[in-house]
Motif scaffolding. Structure first.
Motif, PDB file in Angstrom:
ATOM      1  N   THR A   1       1.346  -1.164  -0.320  1.00 18.30           N
ATOM      2  CA  THR A   1      -0.149   0.034   0.261  1.00 18.30           C
ATOM      3  C   THR A   1       0.645   1.142   0.077  1.00 18.30           C
ATOM      4  O   THR A   1       2.026   1.009   0.308  1.00 18.30           O
ATOM      5  N   ILE A   2       0.168   2.214   0.262  1.00 19.21           N
ATOM      6  CA  ILE A   2       0.810   3.508  -0.427  1.00 19.21           C
ATOM      7  C   ILE A   2       2.158   3.759   0.935  1.00 19.21           C
ATOM      8  O   ILE A   2       3.068   4.628   0.982  1.00 19.21           O
ATOM      9  N   ALA A   3       1.350   2.796   2.271  1.00 18.54           N
ATOM     10  CA  ALA A   3       2.448   3.964   3.853  1.00 18.54           C
ATOM     11  C   ALA A   3       3.763   2.401   3.551  1.00 18.54           C
ATOM     12  O   ALA A   3       4.483   2.136   4.113  1.00 18.54           O
TER      13      ALA A   3
ATOM     14  N   ARG B   1      -0.293   9.127   3.612  1.00 19.65           N
ATOM     15  CA  ARG B   1       0.025   7.483   3.885  1.00 19.65           C
ATOM     16  C   ARG B   1      -0.587   6.305   4.552  1.00 19.65           C
ATOM     17  O   ARG B   1      -1.335   5.933   4.367  1.00 19.65           O
ATOM     18  N   THR B   2      -0.622   7.043   5.889  1.00 16.13           N
ATOM     19  CA  THR B   2      -1.619   5.916   6.102  1.00 16.13           C
ATOM     20  C   THR B   2      -3.559   6.420   6.006  1.00 16.13           C
ATOM     21  O   THR B   2      -3.880   5.098   6.269  1.00 16.13           O
ATOM     22  N   GLY B   3      -3.654   7.342   6.130  1.00 17.07           N
ATOM     23  CA  GLY B   3      -4.903   8.071   5.365  1.00 17.07           C
ATOM     24  C   GLY B   3      -5.621   7.115   4.012  1.00 17.07           C
ATOM     25  O   GLY B   3      -6.977   6.500   4.526  1.00 17.07           O
ATOM     26  N   LEU B   4      -4.718   7.115   3.089  1.00 14.48           N
ATOM     27  CA  LEU B   4      -4.531   5.676   2.002  1.00 14.48           C
ATOM     28  C   LEU B   4      -4.265   5.094   2.308  1.00 14.48           C
ATOM     29  O   LEU B   4      -4.371   3.734   1.285  1.00 14.48           O
ATOM     30  N   SER B   5      -3.583   4.360   2.840  1.00 17.63           N
ATOM     31  CA  SER B   5      -3.586   2.732   3.182  1.00 17.63           C
ATOM     32  C   SER B   5      -4.365   1.584   3.022  1.00 17.63           C
ATOM     33  O   SER B   5      -4.424   0.720   2.524  1.00 17.63           O
ATOM     34  N   GLY B   6      -5.605   2.532   3.177  1.00 18.95           N
ATOM     35  CA  GLY B   6      -6.600   1.513   2.945  1.00 18.95           C
ATOM     36  C   GLY B   6      -7.775   1.079   1.438  1.00 18.95           C
ATOM     37  O   GLY B   6      -7.820   0.532   1.387  1.00 18.95           O
TER      38      GLY B   6
ATOM     39  N   HIS C   1      -8.108   0.396   8.701  1.00 22.95           N
ATOM     40  CA  HIS C   1      -8.669   1.515   7.761  1.00 22.95           C
ATOM     41  C   HIS C   1      -9.333   2.233   7.985  1.00 22.95           C
ATOM     42  O   HIS C   1     -10.762   1.759   8.478  1.00 22.95           O
ATOM     43  N   PHE C   2      -9.528   3.587   7.903  1.00 21.42           N
ATOM     44  CA  PHE C   2     -10.814   4.495   8.370  1.00 21.42           C
ATOM     45  C   PHE C   2     -11.545   4.594   7.448  1.00 21.42           C
ATOM     46  O   PHE C   2     -12.710   4.595   8.556  1.00 21.42           O
ATOM     47  N   GLN C   3     -11.968   4.049   6.231  1.00 23.35           N
ATOM     48  CA  GLN C   3     -13.278   4.221   6.249  1.00 23.35           C
ATOM     49  C   GLN C   3     -13.579   1.973   7.029  1.00 23.35           C
ATOM     50  O   GLN C   3     -15.168   1.786   6.580  1.00 23.35           O
TER      51      GLN C   3
ATOM     52  N   HIS D   1       0.970  -1.364   6.935  1.00 23.39           N
ATOM     53  CA  HIS D   1      -0.046  -1.004   7.726  1.00 23.39           C
ATOM     54  C   HIS D   1      -1.762  -1.253   7.906  1.00 23.39           C
ATOM     55  O   HIS D   1      -1.966  -1.745   6.828  1.00 23.39           O
TER      56      HIS D   1
END
Lengths: 782, 157, 291
Positions: A707-709, B128-133, C103-105, C190
């Motif tokens: 992922t982006i992370a 990065r944390t916010g879009l890791s999903g 994740h936040f979603q 993550h």
């Protein structure tokens, strides 16, 4: 001049980060991916698949499924397989050995997920309900799960292939290199293993096939990298004339090699399309994509490199064994041989040999994935670092002593590949310059003093792009300047994210001196576009440039001639820019392309002698060279947590020489995407099976994509050595996936080297890393 | 099995329908509302390609049943900006090559829009944390990170 | 991947919900956030004839600070917990575990009750409830009963909630005095489920000695686990005298059924489990000593 040039004069668009023409529709949700296609009366397909890795098919009973309301048909092998006329790939040719390719499994199921029956229903929900009702009677057989012991197994994946050998090929015999190894100052041997991983495009496979019986026409909407191959293969499959098959590919959501060839499920849908009363749609779901769309990269090799006392390479050999699964597509031996042929890489290696063996197993078949032969770089770059350490040489130094310099070219490698127009050493140094090598080594030493493990890894490779061979060796374009002066460019397409529309529009705007807003492209429709092999093999940039050059030159001459005639000037004094033709020195006076087109179409009598009416032309570029060579170096730094084995990537640098760039943003995007797929392969992705051949990573919860992370910012260095083809452009699509896994592995290996660890196996999961540390004796206390 | 009457408000328009309970919100949007910009990348809640706003919150529409969205407001990629215009997030993705094949893009745009609404001036780590999903296979996330940074700058003003 | 057919029920009161569950029998399943259940339905790993959606049930959402406790409705989303200043102040361990969930979603839909009732062995909330000795309220047609977290998780994906019952609220004790709270986990990426993790709550008396301690482990067994041996080893000691590494070893020494799968073998989980205990302990003690 011996080949057409690409520009009308001033280059405005090539080389610039032009915003993409694809983005307007894709950003607003108005793309047309195959699942967005809706046809009247459309039906939905879903496959019944084997739950066992190997079994005899005793019976398939569709009765209960047929009784479910909304179910239209259930097809089994006897319904579809006999209708196959021919099933060979144009790109391979009819004479190439072809592994078995039954549309539906017949007699035996050979891997978990093997399609056994095809359910057709009014929607996918009902189709899946019906799949659960089809009764499969299977008699289990012992599966061949581990390709590494397949040769010795008493069980055969395919009866016609003794020893489960799909194919073997080799260079010179080992004895011929023995003297070089025996007399060398340093010999390093290692067996390198890579796991099975796969492309996983965000859009799964799928197609809609609509048969119109009255006219005998088949229309196919496909998620594909090669609309024309789907058309030709489909026409041959069904015994239809080619021109009665139309394939449309508007937007494809990623391919990476998985969508180059129609596969067994596509065959089933095409065969079933004439037997159902409406268009037939099949959209693969993600579990199917992981289980059945094909695996790649699963191979190992015993490699040996020999160095003299100064650290110069004297010989290299690779004995390479590859898992091709049960149903590889296409026949894997040539791509397999490429591993051996390219194993010497961009290094000065006087003597080299290889052998390749492809072995069947009762797992999903091997298919192409971005740089299908990339294992040559994995094996070579990893063993070079090991060899360097064993010989007491810095791995960076070893590269410096052995990478080819631009000045040494052309250079024929030990396998007979003639390299030209590349800069391996220069690119390597360029990448290291971006890193600040000394600074990193200091940082690494300081960190080691406090127990932190930092590491640096590099990988350097040379890759063949834009091959001139056979099916792939030409590319056609049709350019129509419409009566209004707008420009339409028709090329085969097959874009799956690699910006072919923007690329073509930039090139044609420059070639004809147009404002880019006046240029439009139509791609991905075989009824409308010239034949093209599609996208793959890092061919699109150079081949489209060639096609545009070939086609635009004559058109430009006609525009200039008409303008010169009307402006009463000499053709040499006419300049084309911003969709206008003017006389040099008086830009304000001139004609628009619209004026010129109007004359060409509506006032043919006013045209100068020798200039035909209209303004449309078709051309086809023939790539002469077997390959357009490109090279790159990847540099990766990382930190490994010795308590958990987790790897954090710190910096990631790619310097590449793909020649001049048509669109630097597109080039960097290709490098980035490939590199992150390679990072995924090195650290996260693993298509695994248990001992009975049951898949262990059949969802995205277990098949881990980065992922982006997980990925750092990627830094780019561009070295631009033109190739001798139009524009000097080289291909760049696959390189990231070739260079990244070994760079990451070498970074981790460098971090762990002080602990006595040698890394020879991917993926480097945290558990694998802790196990390596423990094995080397560094395990116990934190 | 009983079908259920529902009314979901999609991009400001009421969409009455009668649906099977098992019809996902994603399929409702794609098939009943003919809004095919919401994509199905995995159908098991991992890839984020199906992200929409449900009563303003970013959710995976493959994990919501249409019946659960009865009476709710849904915003899809088609409704993120007026027709023919691009939102600041969309424009940033265009300007910074944040998309290639475009299949994951609607999900990223919706997630980034919600994220930036709730996080002003986020750090790179927070982005990065916010879009890791949300998963992407084409871009390697490079253009996406730059785009979201740029859009954050625009939004923060 | 489409789910098998089911009937859908959307009760609006807790009584209606448990009446439905009681009437529909074991072919019925509670649907809360759906973030764990719906993927299973899509993959057809689980099939239910009836889904009872509790998102519209009144009275089971909300965060209420009471005397010495915080009571949170089972239907409260993880996102609401993440945003809550009350939880951040009064139950920091729960607040700090929350951003680690997916994740936040996912947190926009996932609920406290759903996470506890689903009881994934690698989930954070069950371990937090265990470490803090939370109390769970379970409603049935017969009324409400209260179950201690220690008695709630009975087996792999199995809790004290029966098929005809509904988890309605969870009460967490508020730790007075000098306390420190930390969650540490090891995951491949993550937001992934933890391979192993620990949540630590530690309280110190006036002299800096450990007078209260809760260690919850996740990913290290079929159920979340306390670490009683490690906890009692720490009691009464000056915080600085507790060796975090030893504590971690003590916490993970007797684990019997550590999971073993594609992502990590059992001995890896055990080893990093000890590391997460040590790391969480260090951070918790640092907070307790500082505050």
């Amino acid at each position: 001049m011996d080949q057409p040039t690409l520009t009308a004069g001033t280059t405005r668009y090539a080389g610039a980060r032009i915003a993409r023409v694809e983005d307007a529709r894709l950003l607003t949700g108005h793309g047309t991916f195959v699942d967005d296609v809706v046809r009247p009366g459309m039906l939905h397909a879903c496959f019944v698949r084997s739950p066992m890795a190997r079994a005899r098919i005793v019976g398939v009973d569709p009765a209960a499924a047929l009784g479910l309301p909304g179910v239209v048909a259930v097809f089994v092998a006897a319904d579809l397989n006999p209708d196959v006329h021919e099933s060979w790939y144009t790109s391979m040719g009819a004479a190439m050995p072809d592994p078995p390719k039954p549309p539906l499994a017949e007699g035996e199921v050979r891997f978990v997920g093997d399609p056994v029956a095809l359910v057709v229903a009014v929607d996918r929900y009902v189709a899946e309900d019906a799949v659960d009702l089809v009764a499969l009677d299977l008699d289990p057989l012992p599966p061949v799960v581990d390709y590494r012991t397949a040769r010795e197994s008493e069980h055969l994946v395919h009866e016609a292939y003794p020893g489960n050998v799909a194919g073997e090929i080799g260079g010179m015999p080992a004895e011929m290199l023995a003297p070089a190894f025996d007399s060398a100052a340093h010999v390093t041997s290692a067996t390198i293993h890579q796991q099975a991983y796969l492309p996983v495009p965000m859009e799964t496979r799928g197609l809609v096939a609509e048969w119109e019986a009255a006219g005998g026409e088949l229309t196919v909407w496909a998620s594909t990298q090669s609309p024309h191959e789907v058309r030709m293969f489909g026409a041959r499959l069904l015994g239809l004339p080619e021109h009665r098959v139309r394939v449309i590919a508007r937007d494809t959501g990623g391919g990476f090699g998985q969508k180059v060839l129609p596969m067994r499920e596509d065959m089933c849908v095409l065969l079933a399309a004439r037997k159902v009363p409406g268009a037939l749609k099949w959209i693969e779901d993600r579990r199917e994509n992981l289980l059945t769309a094909g695996q790649s990269r699963h191979e190992h090799a015993t490699v040996r490199v020999a160095l003299d006392e100064d650290g110069a390479l004297v010989a290299a050999e690779i004995d390479h064994v590859q898992d091709v699964g049960a149903y590889p597509m296409p026949w894997p031996v040539h791509a397999g041989a490429a591993v051996g042929v390219f194993f010497p890489g961009a290094y000065r290696v006087p003597k080299a040999r290889f052998s390749y063996t492809g072995l069947y197993s009762n797992t999903v078949g091997r298919t192409a994935y971005r740089g299908p032969w990339q294992f040559e770089s994995v094996a070579r770059e990893v063993v070079l670092d090991i060899a360097a350490r064993q010989a007491g040489i810095d791995p960076i130094e070893l590269r410096r002593r052995n990478l080819l310099r631009h000045g040494e070219l052309p250079y024929t490698n030990a396998s007979g590949m003639a390299y030209s127009d590349v800069t391996p050493l220069e690119t390597f140094e360029h990448a290291l310059g971006l890193l600040d090598l000394d600074g990193f080594r200091r940082q690494q030493a300081d960190a080691r003093a406090t127990g932190r493990l930092l590491g640096l890894g590099t990988s350097s490779y040379i890759e063949p792009t834009a091959t001139g061979m056979g099916f792939y060796g030409t590319e056609g374009a049709t350019i129509r300047i419409e009566p209004s002066g707008a420009v339409n460019v028709y090329v085969a397409g097959g874009s799956c994210g690699n910006s072919l529309e923007t690329t073509v529009v930039q090139l044609v705007a420059d070639a004809l001196g147009c404002d880019i807003a006046d240029v439009n492209t139509i791609q991905g429709d075989t009824a409308v576009t010239p034949f093209g092999a599609g996208t793959g093999g890092s061919r699109s940039g150079p081949m489209l440039a060639g096609a545009v050059a070939e086609t635009a030159a004559g058109l430009r001459d006609r525009i200039v001639a008409i303008a010169a005639h009307k402006l009463e000037a000499a053709p040499d004094d006419i300049e084309l820019a911003d969709s206008r033709a003017s006389v040099r020195g008086t830009p304000a006076a001139g004609l628009s392309l619209a004026d010129i087109a109007a004359a060409a179409y509506f006032e043919p009598a006013s045209l100068p002698d020798g200039v035909p009416p209209g303004l449309e032309a078709s051309g086809r570029y023939h790539a002469r060279a077997m390959s357009v060579w490109a090279n790159a170096t990847h540099v990766c730094t990382c930190e490994v947590d010795p308590e958990t084995g987790l790897v954090t990537l710190l910096r990631y640098i790619v310097s590449e020489d793909c020649g001049p760039m048509i669109n630097p943003a597109v080039v960097e995007g290709q490098i980035a995407g490939g590199s992150v797929q390679g990072i995924g392969g090195a650290l996260y992705e693993h298509l695994a099976y248990d001992a009975e051949g049951n898949p262990l990573s059949s969802t995205l919860m277990d098949y881990l994509l980065p992922t982006i992370a997980e990925v750092p910012v990627i830094e780019y260095g561009h070295v631009e050595t033109p190739a001798p083809n139009p524009g000097g452009y080289k291909g760049v699509g696959e390189g990231g996936a070739i260079g990244a896994p070994p760079a990451v592995v070498n970074a981790v290996a460098d971090a762990l080297a002080p602990l006595g660890v040698t890394v020879t196996q991917l993926p480097l999961s945290p558990a694998a890393i802790l196990a390596l540390i423990a094995e080397a004796g560094g395990g116990a206390a934190s | 099995m009983a079908e259920v009457p529902i009314e979901v408000h999609v991009n400001g328009t009421a969409r009455p329908a009668t649906v099977e309970p098992r019809l996902t919100l994603a399929d409702f949007l794609r098939e009943r509302c003919h809004l095919t910009g919401t994509h199905l990348g995995c159908e098991h809640g991992v890839c984020g390609a199906c992200t929409v706003l449900l009563d303003g919150e970013a959710v995976r529409s493959c994990l919501v049943f249409a019946v659960q969205a009865d009476g709710a407001e849904v915003t899809t990629i088609e409704g993120i900006a007026p027709d023919g215009e691009l939102s600041p997030v969309q424009a940033a993705f265009r300007d910074h090559h944040g998309l290639q094949c475009g299949f994951c893009t609607p999900g990223f745009v919706l997630s980034a829009t919600a994220f930036l609404r709730d996080h002003h001036q986020p750090s790179d780590d927070e982005i990065r944390t916010g879009l890791s999903g949300n998963l992407c296979r084409c871009t390697g996330y490079q253009g996406i990170l730059v785009a979201v940074r740029a859009a954050a700058g625009t939004a923060a003003g | 991947m489409k789910p098998a057919p089911f009937e859908y029920h959307a009760p609006t009161t807790p009584a209606e919900a448990v009446d439905l569950l009681s009437g529909l029998g074991d072919g019925a399943k509670v649907l809360a956030g759906g973030q764990s259940l719906v993927p299973m339905l899509a993959l057809r790993l689980a099939v239910f004839e009836h889904l009872v959606d509790v998102r519209r049930v009144e009275g089971i959402r909300g965060i209420e600070r009471q005397n010495g406790t915080v009571r949170i409705g089972a239907g409260t989303t993880q996102a609401a917990i993440e945003r809550s200043p009350e939880v951040a102040a009064a139950v920091p361990l729960l607040a700090r575990a929350t951003p680690l969930i997916g994740h936040f979603q996912i947190r926009n839909r996932g609920t406290l009750g759903g996470s506890l009732a689903h009881a994934d062995p690698a989930a954070e909330y069950p371990a937090v409830a265990l470490a803090l000795d939370a109390e769970l309220e379970i409603l049935s047609a017969q009324g409400t009963r209260r179950v201690r977290a220690g008695d709630f998780f009975t087996g792999l994906w199995t809790t004290a909630v029966a098929d005809d019952e509904l988890l309605t609220a969870v009460t967490f004790p508020v730790w007075a005095g000098r306390g420190g709270f930390a969650v540490d986990e090891v995951a491949r990426r993550h937001g992934d489920f933890a391979l192993a993790g620990a949540c630590v709550a530690v309280g110190l008396d006036g002299e800096g000695r450990v007078d209260r301690c809760g260690i919850g482990l996740f990913g290290l067994g079929p159920v979340p686990l306390r670490a009683p041996a490690a906890e009692s080893a720490a009691w009464g000691l000056a915080a600085g005298d507790v060796d975090p590494v030893e504590l971690g070893r003590a916490a993970t020494a007797d684990l019997a059924e550590v999971p073993d799968d594609l992502h990590a073998p059992a001995d890896y989980r055990r080893r990093v489990g000890a590391v997460t205990v040590a790391r969480a302990w260090r951070r918790a003690v640092e907070e307790a000593q500082g505050g």
